[in-house]
Design an enzyme around this catalytic site. Sequence first.
Site, PDB file in Angstrom:
ATOM      1  N   ASP A  31     -16.469 -43.917  21.388  1.00  8.49           N
ATOM      2  CA  ASP A  31     -15.456 -44.217  22.398  1.00  8.49           C
ATOM      3  C   ASP A  31     -16.018 -45.228  23.395  1.00  8.49           C
ATOM      4  OD1 ASP A  31     -12.775 -42.398  23.482  1.00  8.49           O
ATOM      5  OD2 ASP A  31     -13.707 -43.828  24.858  1.00  8.49           O
ATOM      6  N   ASN A  87      -5.391 -35.244  21.709  1.00 11.71           N
ATOM      7  CA  ASN A  87      -4.415 -35.326  22.792  1.00 11.71           C
ATOM      8  C   ASN A  87      -3.077 -35.702  22.174  1.00 11.71           C
ATOM      9  OD1 ASN A  87      -6.301 -34.781  24.816  1.00 11.71           O
ATOM     10  ND2 ASN A  87      -6.937 -36.926  24.899  1.00 11.71           N
ATOM     11  N   GLN A  94      -2.273 -38.569  25.912  1.00  7.93           N
ATOM     12  CA  GLN A  94      -2.592 -39.460  24.799  1.00  7.93           C
ATOM     13  C   GLN A  94      -2.286 -40.889  25.247  1.00  7.93           C
ATOM     14  OE1 GLN A  94      -0.340 -38.753  21.206  1.00  7.93           O
ATOM     15  NE2 GLN A  94      -1.375 -40.394  20.089  1.00  7.93           N
ATOM     16  N   VAL A  96      -3.467 -43.793  23.226  1.00  5.38           N
ATOM     17  CA  VAL A  96      -3.384 -44.690  22.066  1.00  5.38           C
ATOM     18  C   VAL A  96      -2.492 -44.024  21.008  1.00  5.38           C
ATOM     19  CG1 VAL A  96      -4.663 -45.865  20.239  1.00  5.38           C
ATOM     20  CG2 VAL A  96      -5.672 -45.661  22.509  1.00  5.38           C
ATOM     21  N   HIS A 100      -5.898 -39.473  16.624  1.00  6.24           N
ATOM     22  CA  HIS A 100      -7.371 -39.553  16.608  1.00  6.24           C
ATOM     23  C   HIS A 100      -7.952 -38.259  17.123  1.00  6.24           C
ATOM     24  CE1 HIS A 100      -5.697 -41.264  20.298  1.00  6.24           C
ATOM     25  NE2 HIS A 100      -6.743 -40.762  20.944  1.00  6.24           N
ATOM     26  N   HIS A 102     -10.992 -36.525  18.941  1.00  2.00           N
ATOM     27  CA  HIS A 102     -12.160 -36.766  19.791  1.00  2.00           C
ATOM     28  C   HIS A 102     -13.249 -35.764  19.396  1.00  2.00           C
ATOM     29  CE1 HIS A 102     -10.204 -39.135  23.157  1.00  2.00           C
ATOM     30  NE2 HIS A 102      -9.126 -38.588  22.638  1.00  2.00           N
TER      31      HIS A 102
END
Length: 114
Positions: A31, A87, A94, A96, A100, A102
Amino acid sequence: MSEKTLFQKIADGDIPSDMVYEDDQCIAFRDIQPQAPVHILIVPRKPIPSLRDLVEEDKELMGHLFLCAARIAEEEGLSDGYRTVFNCGEHGQQTVPHVHLHLIGGRQLRWPPG
Ligand code: 5GP
């Protein structure tokens, strides 16, 4: 064809990243704004916008993301534990719109999250 998501651009190398793993189904990279010593995003190549958009055929893919997370955590030396988070949407913060996972670790994390 619809425009590439930010993470598709990273997968295609259009945007540079610190990639730690990739296979035919997903990519994993650090990240850009890490929240812990280890903060890696595991992203399916399929541009699913959010958890709300999952369909039956995504079951195996989502399981694959968790298996990759566990393997990467081991490689990163997170033997004391770690957290995995998706998220989702506005309340989930969230930012993006491409699903995804994390992977966060390397320090004592707190609960509940903010
Ligand atoms: P979200 O808030 O959607 O759950 O997570 C998006 C994550 O993507 C954030 O933790 C953010 O720091 C990360 N991110 C956003 N843009 C970039 C980028 O260009 N490169 C990398 N490596 N991470 C990014």
